[in-house]
Design a protein around this motif. Structure first.
Motif, short mmCIF file in Angstrom:
data_model
loop_
_atom_site.label_atom_id
_atom_site.label_comp_id
_atom_site.label_asym_id
_atom_site.label_seq_id
_atom_site.Cartn_x
_atom_site.Cartn_y
_atom_site.Cartn_z
N SER A 101 0.77 -1.17 -0.04
CA SER A 101 0.04 0.08 0.03
C SER A 101 0.87 1.34 0.06
N LEU A 102 2.24 1.07 -0.03
CA LEU A 102 3.17 2.31 0.25
C LEU A 102 3.83 2.28 -0.98
N HIS A 103 3.34 1.56 -2.06
CA HIS A 103 4.26 1.71 -3.34
C HIS A 103 3.38 2.72 -4.21
N ARG A 104 3.81 3.93 -3.79
CA ARG A 104 3.21 5.16 -4.64
C ARG A 104 4.09 6.31 -4.35
N SER A 105 3.98 7.30 -5.09
CA SER A 105 5.14 8.36 -5.32
C SER A 105 5.21 9.12 -4.04
N MET A 106 4.34 9.29 -3.37
CA MET A 106 4.57 10.09 -1.98
C MET A 106 5.68 9.25 -1.08
N TYR A 107 5.33 7.96 -1.07
CA TYR A 107 6.37 7.12 -0.24
C TYR A 107 7.59 6.84 -0.89
N TYR A 108 7.63 7.03 -2.11
CA TYR A 108 9.16 6.57 -2.92
C TYR A 108 9.93 8.06 -2.62
N PHE A 109 9.28 9.26 -2.75
CA PHE A 109 10.18 10.29 -2.44
C PHE A 109 10.58 10.39 -0.91
N LEU A 110 9.75 9.78 -0.08
CA LEU A 110 9.75 9.61 1.44
C LEU A 110 11.05 8.73 1.75
N ALA A 111 11.17 7.59 0.70
CA ALA A 111 12.31 6.56 1.06
C ALA A 111 13.55 7.42 0.36
N MET A 112 13.61 8.08 -0.65
CA MET A 112 14.80 8.84 -0.96
C MET A 112 15.13 9.59 0.12
N LEU A 113 14.10 10.59 0.70
CA LEU A 113 14.52 11.36 1.86
C LEU A 113 15.14 10.54 3.08
N SER A 114 14.53 9.29 3.27
CA SER A 114 15.44 8.43 4.44
C SER A 114 16.81 7.84 4.10
N LEU A 115 17.03 7.41 2.89
CA LEU A 115 18.24 7.11 2.53
C LEU A 115 19.26 8.45 2.29
N THR A 116 18.67 9.33 2.00
CA THR A 116 19.48 10.56 2.07
C THR A 116 19.99 10.90 3.57
N ASP A 117 19.10 10.77 4.46
CA ASP A 117 19.13 11.09 5.79
C ASP A 117 20.14 10.14 6.34
#
Length: 302
Positions: A56-72
């Motif tokens: 259910s989290l496989h959508r653009s908002m959460y993909y960007f959040l994953a990018m943010l978490s990886l960057t963090d």
């Protein structure tokens, strides 16, 4: 110091002295740093796991959040472990090449953080202003392309930063009064002309930060206009609530960044070096710590 190419002096290593004036407090300062780092690691790794495993989290908002978490994760891991080694074990030495590598990752991750926040603002803008076209505009292919383009732009801007710091001759010692290899702190140890370093440092900050802030401002202006035009109060509240976590992330990221930038370039002589360094560490530690907490609390699906 060995002579390189018969004209440049390059130190074998630097000595990171931590926070000047607060050497006796290093042990106490290390505890909140360590706690925040642990929270950041657990929180961001948890977010990445959830986004990866939950359909259910496989959508653009959460993909960007994953990018943010990886960057963090990259942003805090390149600085805090070394700071803790300085505070706890007095392991202050760092080789010149290792210093350049860490500098590259620090500046890449901080610039990437700003870029991802900008992409998330655009995502919210599309979701609220063009809800019927949301899934056709932000496809997985588009998300991958804009994410890669942001990363590539940041890397191409940061690489010259490390190149111009490497070309400088160093003859003012090798002691850095910092917990990590900050670009301007290293440049000030040089006896060469660092005007290019100062100009490029400011230029990159203004180009990346200025462009991202402009895009975020335009996005939220469009969001505000769209929300105000809604007839239902519940709809307006729901639309605003989807942006709350992102606004918090912007505040956590840009507040210490603005302080570091303006105080360093325009008011550095008025602020104690210890304050500079503590805020510089908070700048790299606060967003990774708070972002997973805020998104975990504010995002119902998470």
């Amino acid at each position: 110091m060995p002579v390189v190419n018969n004209s440049y002096l390059t130190p074998v290593s630097f000595i990171l002295n931590g926070i000047p004036g607060l050497e006796n407090m290093h042990m106490w300062i290390s505890f909140p740093f360590c706690f925040m780092y642990m929270v950041a690691m657990v929180g961001n790794c948890g977010l990445l796991y959830l986004i990866c495993c939950e359909d259910s989290l496989h959508r653009s908002m959460y993909y960007f959040l994953a990018m943010l978490s990886l960057t963090d994760l990259v942003m805090c891991t390149t600085t805090i472990p070394k700071a803790l080694c300085i505070f706890w074990f007095h392991l202050k030495e760092i080789s010149f090449n290792e210093c350049l590598v860490l500098m590259f990752f620090i500046y890449t991750s901080t610039r990437m953080e700003s870029g991802v926040l900008m992409l998330m603002a655009l995502d919210h803008c599309v979701a609220i202003c063009y809800p019927l076209c949301y899934f056709t505009i932000l496809t997985n292919s588009v998300i991958a392309k804009v994410g890669f383009a942001t990363f590539l732009t940041v890397v191409l801007l940061v690489i010259p930063l490390t190149c111009i710091i490497k070309r400088l001759p160093y003859c003012r010692g090798n002691i850095l009064y910092h917990t990590y290899c900050d670009h301007m702190s290293v440049a000030k140890l040089s006896c060469g002309n660092i005007k290019v370093n100062v100009i490029y440092d400011v230029m990159v900050a203004l180009l990346v930060g200025g462009f991202d802030i402009l895009c975020i401002t335009i996005s939220y202006t469009m969001i505000l206009r769209a929300v105000v035009s809604l007839s239902s109060a519940d709809a307006r509240q729901k639309a605003f609530s989807t942006c709350t976590a992102h606004i918090c992330a912007i505040v956590f990221s840009y507040s210490p960044a603005f302080f570091c930038f303006f105080s360093y370039h325009f008011g550095g002589h008025k602020i104690p070096p210890s304050c500079h360094i503590i805020v510089a560490n908070i700048y790299l530690l606060l967003p990774p710590t708070m972002n997973p907490i805020v998104y975990g609390v504010k995002t119902k699906r998470i």
